[in-house]
Write a protein that holds these residues in place. Structure first.
Motif, PDB file in Angstrom:
ATOM      1  N   GLY A  76      28.286  11.276  43.678  1.00 14.61           N
ATOM      2  CA  GLY A  76      27.031  11.789  43.133  1.00 14.61           C
ATOM      3  C   GLY A  76      26.275  10.700  42.395  1.00 14.61           C
ATOM      4  N   PRO A  77      25.717  11.017  41.211  1.00 16.16           N
ATOM      5  CA  PRO A  77      24.962  10.011  40.447  1.00 16.16           C
ATOM      6  C   PRO A  77      25.825   8.962  39.750  1.00 16.16           C
ATOM      7  N   GLY A  78      27.122   8.954  40.005  1.00 16.85           N
ATOM      8  CA  GLY A  78      27.960   7.843  39.586  1.00 16.85           C
ATOM      9  C   GLY A  78      28.568   7.914  38.203  1.00 16.85           C
ATOM     10  N   ARG A  79      28.560   9.083  37.583  1.00 17.29           N
ATOM     11  CA  ARG A  79      28.986   9.141  36.179  1.00 17.29           C
ATOM     12  C   ARG A  79      30.451   8.732  35.997  1.00 17.29           C
ATOM     13  N   ALA A 100      21.595  10.450  46.157  1.00 17.18           N
ATOM     14  CA  ALA A 100      22.599  10.378  45.087  1.00 17.18           C
ATOM     15  C   ALA A 100      23.037   8.941  44.843  1.00 17.18           C
ATOM     16  N   VAL A 101      23.270   8.196  45.919  1.00 19.46           N
ATOM     17  CA  VAL A 101      23.716   6.809  45.783  1.00 19.46           C
ATOM     18  C   VAL A 101      22.630   5.956  45.121  1.00 19.46           C
ATOM     19  N   ALA A 102      21.380   6.192  45.477  1.00 19.86           N
ATOM     20  CA  ALA A 102      20.281   5.450  44.852  1.00 19.86           C
ATOM     21  C   ALA A 102      20.221   5.739  43.357  1.00 19.86           C
ATOM     22  N   ALA A 108      23.754   2.233  37.347  1.00 19.92           N
ATOM     23  CA  ALA A 108      24.559   1.015  37.242  1.00 19.92           C
ATOM     24  C   ALA A 108      23.698  -0.152  36.754  1.00 19.92           C
ATOM     25  N   ASP A 109      22.479  -0.257  37.259  1.00 18.21           N
ATOM     26  CA  ASP A 109      21.571  -1.313  36.807  1.00 18.21           C
ATOM     27  C   ASP A 109      21.267  -1.170  35.318  1.00 18.21           C
ATOM     28  N   GLU A 110      21.105   0.075  34.870  1.00 18.62           N
ATOM     29  CA  GLU A 110      20.784   0.322  33.460  1.00 18.62           C
ATOM     30  C   GLU A 110      21.948  -0.018  32.535  1.00 18.62           C
ATOM     31  N   GLY A 112      24.597  -2.025  33.415  1.00 15.86           N
ATOM     32  CA  GLY A 112      25.157  -3.346  33.675  1.00 15.86           C
ATOM     33  C   GLY A 112      26.541  -3.326  34.268  1.00 15.86           C
ATOM     34  N   GLU A 113      27.037  -2.139  34.625  1.00 16.13           N
ATOM     35  CA  GLU A 113      28.372  -2.029  35.218  1.00 16.13           C
ATOM     36  C   GLU A 113      28.331  -2.356  36.710  1.00 16.13           C
ATOM     37  N   THR A 114      29.429  -2.904  37.206  1.00 14.56           N
ATOM     38  CA  THR A 114      29.522  -3.276  38.615  1.00 14.56           C
ATOM     39  C   THR A 114      30.361  -2.254  39.371  1.00 14.56           C
ATOM     40  N   VAL A 115      29.729  -1.570  40.314  1.00 12.79           N
ATOM     41  CA  VAL A 115      30.403  -0.617  41.196  1.00 12.79           C
ATOM     42  C   VAL A 115      29.903  -0.882  42.612  1.00 12.79           C
ATOM     43  N   ARG A 116      30.803  -0.873  43.571  1.00  7.81           N
ATOM     44  CA  ARG A 116      30.392  -0.987  44.978  1.00  7.81           C
ATOM     45  C   ARG A 116      30.124   0.428  45.501  1.00  7.81           C
ATOM     46  N   PHE A 117      28.861   0.765  45.655  1.00 11.37           N
ATOM     47  CA  PHE A 117      28.488   2.085  46.148  1.00 11.37           C
ATOM     48  C   PHE A 117      28.355   2.043  47.669  1.00 11.37           C
TER      49      PHE A 117
END
Length: 255
Positions: A76-79, A100-102, A108-110, A112-117
């Protein structure tokens, strides 16, 4: 479309076709449905919040799981993916919905965390060679083994026959000694409680999702060692964690 059956995958795809289009929310064809679901970010959907699951936080706080490689199914939104990344996990996160991925990538940009979506079908993306077209790698596959596979709300949207694919994914992608964390609809609270057979005898459809009992979860994931299975805590609005009492939470370990 050719319906000649030669493989187990052919059988599963044929059974997929028995479900009404609006029920195919877990397939790549269902991405359009989920895109519409995620399009309005102001909707009062409980898991649109920027909070990790309270059970996931609890596992980490108690040392039941420790940082390593993680896969977030139906992110979803990556929480949850972003929370894991903030604690030092190397995270892959997958969802069918480009919307959802967008949204998750924006978060993630906000932060600063790095996740491979990844956008697509986790069953397909975890297959060996999933990203290969000829000699070219077009889309990285989700390559295990993962020390943690976390699922908050994906499993209960699968039709019964796709549990076969789900268990095969765990076999492929979960490391020996790794943990599988799950949050899904609780019987008597949310989702359909019809027996599996009924989904194929009546008008196909998942009725918003399938509900499970602790006993059914233990049967389905009986090849794994149960660490904890309980109702999710009902977290108040001011809590920094997501928690809804209509969900079961479970943590299993692969021997």
């Amino acid at each position: 479309m050719d319906r000649n059956i030669r493989t187990v995958d052919d059988v599963l795809k044929l059974m997929d076709s028995l479900f009404a289009p609006e029920a195919d929310r877990w397939t790549e064809e269902g991405a359009t449905w989920w895109d519409g679901f995620y399009a309005d970010r102001t909707r009062g959907v409980p898991f649109f919040v920027e909070k990790p699951d309270e059970n996931l936080v609890s596992y980490l706080d108690r040392g039941l799981i420790t940082p390593g490689r993680a896969l977030d199914l139906g992110c979803g939104p990556g929480r949850n993916a972003l929370h894991l990344a903030s604690l030092g996990f190397e995270v892959d996160a997958v969802d069918l919905s480009p919307t959802a991925v967008a949204w998750a990538e924006e978060r993630a940009d906000e932060t600063g965390e790095t996740v491979r979506f990844h956008c697509g079908d986790a069953f397909a993306l975890t297959q060996p060679g999933a990203g290969l077209t000829g000699d070219a790698l077009t889309e990285p596959e989700l390559i295990g083994p993962y020390d943690l596979i976390h699922d908050s709300g994906c499993f209960h949207h699968l039709p019964p026959h796709r549990r076969v694919s789900y268990l095969a994914l765990l076999d492929r992608a979960l490391a020996p000694g790794g943990h599988f964390s799950l949050a899904c609809f609780a019987s008597g609270e949310m989702g359909s409680e019809l027996p599996d057979e009924a989904f194929y005898r009546q008008q196909p459809g998942l009725h918003g999702g399938l509900a499970y009992t602790p006993e059914s979860l233990r049967r389905i994931f009986g090849h794994l060692t149960e660490v904890e299975l309980r109702r999710m805590n009902d977290e108040p609005p001011e809590s920094p964690y997501f928690g809804e009492a209509f969900l079961w939470t479970a943590l299993f370990r692969r021997p």
